[in-house]
Design a protein around this motif. Structure first.
Motif, mmCIF file in Angstrom:
data_model
loop_
_atom_site.group_PDB
_atom_site.id
_atom_site.type_symbol
_atom_site.label_atom_id
_atom_site.label_comp_id
_atom_site.label_asym_id
_atom_site.label_seq_id
_atom_site.Cartn_x
_atom_site.Cartn_y
_atom_site.Cartn_z
ATOM 1 N N VAL A 24 0.837 -1.205 0.000
ATOM 2 C CA VAL A 24 0.000 0.000 0.000
ATOM 3 C C VAL A 24 0.873 1.257 0.000
ATOM 4 O O VAL A 24 0.588 2.217 -0.724
ATOM 5 C CB VAL A 24 -0.961 -0.008 1.212
ATOM 6 N N ILE A 25 1.948 1.252 0.777
ATOM 7 C CA ILE A 25 2.832 2.416 0.827
ATOM 8 C C ILE A 25 3.446 2.693 -0.548
ATOM 9 O O ILE A 25 3.501 3.835 -0.999
ATOM 10 C CB ILE A 25 3.913 2.218 1.914
ATOM 11 N N VAL A 26 3.880 1.635 -1.238
ATOM 12 C CA VAL A 26 4.453 1.811 -2.575
ATOM 13 C C VAL A 26 3.396 2.328 -3.552
ATOM 14 O O VAL A 26 3.655 3.252 -4.338
ATOM 15 C CB VAL A 26 5.070 0.483 -3.068
ATOM 16 N N LEU A 27 2.190 1.762 -3.501
ATOM 17 C CA LEU A 27 1.125 2.228 -4.391
ATOM 18 C C LEU A 27 0.751 3.676 -4.111
ATOM 19 O O LEU A 27 0.516 4.455 -5.044
ATOM 20 C CB LEU A 27 -0.115 1.341 -4.247
ATOM 21 N N LEU A 28 0.699 4.053 -2.847
ATOM 22 C CA LEU A 28 0.385 5.441 -2.514
ATOM 23 C C LEU A 28 1.491 6.395 -2.960
ATOM 24 O O LEU A 28 1.214 7.511 -3.384
ATOM 25 C CB LEU A 28 0.126 5.591 -1.018
ATOM 26 N N PHE A 29 2.733 5.947 -2.894
ATOM 27 C CA PHE A 29 3.825 6.782 -3.381
ATOM 28 C C PHE A 29 3.663 7.053 -4.880
ATOM 29 O O PHE A 29 3.731 8.203 -5.324
ATOM 30 C CB PHE A 29 5.183 6.128 -3.117
ATOM 31 N N LEU A 73 -4.989 0.017 -4.561
ATOM 32 C CA LEU A 73 -4.791 -0.492 -5.921
ATOM 33 C C LEU A 73 -5.739 0.182 -6.900
ATOM 34 O O LEU A 73 -5.367 0.482 -8.037
ATOM 35 C CB LEU A 73 -4.972 -2.011 -5.936
ATOM 36 N N SER A 74 -6.958 0.454 -6.473
ATOM 37 C CA SER A 74 -7.907 1.163 -7.323
ATOM 38 C C SER A 74 -7.431 2.593 -7.586
ATOM 39 O O SER A 74 -7.489 3.079 -8.728
ATOM 40 C CB SER A 74 -9.289 1.171 -6.677
ATOM 41 N N LEU A 75 -6.935 3.261 -6.563
ATOM 42 C CA LEU A 75 -6.382 4.605 -6.738
ATOM 43 C C LEU A 75 -5.190 4.583 -7.685
ATOM 44 O O LEU A 75 -5.042 5.461 -8.544
ATOM 45 C CB LEU A 75 -5.975 5.186 -5.384
ATOM 46 N N PHE A 76 -4.335 3.571 -7.574
ATOM 47 C CA PHE A 76 -3.188 3.418 -8.458
ATOM 48 C C PHE A 76 -3.638 3.277 -9.906
ATOM 49 O O PHE A 76 -3.050 3.867 -10.808
ATOM 50 C CB PHE A 76 -2.369 2.196 -8.021
ATOM 51 N N PHE A 77 -4.703 2.512 -10.134
ATOM 52 C CA PHE A 77 -5.222 2.357 -11.497
ATOM 53 C C PHE A 77 -5.650 3.697 -12.067
ATOM 54 O O PHE A 77 -5.299 4.056 -13.186
ATOM 55 C CB PHE A 77 -6.404 1.378 -11.515
ATOM 56 N N TRP A 78 -6.429 4.475 -11.308
ATOM 57 C CA TRP A 78 -6.994 5.717 -11.819
ATOM 58 C C TRP A 78 -5.969 6.831 -11.963
ATOM 59 O O TRP A 78 -6.180 7.765 -12.740
ATOM 60 C CB TRP A 78 -8.148 6.182 -10.942
ATOM 61 N N THR A 79 -4.872 6.778 -11.240
ATOM 62 C CA THR A 79 -3.899 7.859 -11.322
ATOM 63 C C THR A 79 -2.671 7.513 -12.149
ATOM 64 O O THR A 79 -2.071 8.395 -12.752
ATOM 65 C CB THR A 79 -3.436 8.286 -9.917
ATOM 66 N N VAL A 80 -2.272 6.242 -12.197
ATOM 67 C CA VAL A 80 -1.035 5.866 -12.874
ATOM 68 C C VAL A 80 -1.297 5.056 -14.149
ATOM 69 O O VAL A 80 -0.794 5.394 -15.216
ATOM 70 C CB VAL A 80 -0.107 5.076 -11.916
ATOM 71 N N VAL A 81 -2.086 3.999 -14.043
ATOM 72 C CA VAL A 81 -2.289 3.106 -15.191
ATOM 73 C C VAL A 81 -3.166 3.759 -16.253
ATOM 74 O O VAL A 81 -2.795 3.811 -17.428
ATOM 75 C CB VAL A 81 -2.894 1.757 -14.731
ATOM 76 N N TYR A 82 -4.325 4.245 -15.856
ATOM 77 C CA TYR A 82 -5.239 4.887 -16.809
ATOM 78 C C TYR A 82 -4.895 6.361 -16.894
ATOM 79 O O TYR A 82 -5.217 7.148 -16.022
ATOM 80 C CB TYR A 82 -6.693 4.691 -16.371
#
Length: 167
Positions: A24-29, A73-82
């Motif tokens: 989670v810490i890595v994804l939030l970073f 992980l959902s936040l990571f998708f919306w900010t980094v992947v998509y």
């Protein structure tokens, strides 16, 4: 025998919880870095590490805690992947990631039912970021199809045991 089994289980839970917290810490970073920059990434990771909600939830890891890594992980998708602003991927790539994201959200709803309507709530974001109705409709359909594919086994299990389709 006695408390030894409970101690072993508690150690295993804390070990997996530590792994999930680091994830989670890595994804939030990465999410914070994509939104604000390097300082935002550092602050997001540090603030979560200082907040440490997981310590209070260790005893209920299977019930309460999983909303945190699934949300990260959902936040990571919306900010980094998509990221449609970069326009560096094909339409097929975006369709595939929305199908996979939908499947992930179906899994998240299987774990915590509170994630069931998250794809519906996030669909306006697709519309505002894409600015075309055709791509919005295509991505939304694939996201909801992926979620339905992941939830289909649960529908079948409940139908088998309760004679009705429910979650």
């Amino acid at each position: 025998e006695g408390e030894k089994g409970l101690n072993n289980m508690a150690i295993t839970m804390v070990r997996y919880q530590l792994i999930a917290d680091l994830f989670v810490i890595v994804l939030l970073f990465f999410s914070g870095r994509a939104i604000i920059g390097l300082l935002g990434g550092c602050l997001a990771a540090i603030l979560y590490a200082l907040f440490l909600p997981a310590i209070a939830m260790t005893s209920c890891v299977s019930y309460y805690y999983w909303a945190i890594p699934l949300s990260a992980l959902s936040l990571f998708f919306w900010t980094v992947v998509y990221n449609p602003e970069r326009k560096q991927h094909s339409l097929f790539f975006y369709v595939l990631i929305f199908l996979l994201y939908g499947m992930f959200m179906g899994f998240a709803a299987f774990i915590r039912l509170s994630f069931l309507f998250v794809p519906l709530a996030l669909m306006p974001i697709i519309f505002f970021r894409e600015k075309t109705f055709n791509r919005f409709l295509l991505f939304s359909v694939f996201m909801l199809t992926g979620q339905a594919l992941s939830l289909f086994p649960q529908f079948m299990i409940t139908y088998k045991y309760y004679s009705k389709f429910t979650l």
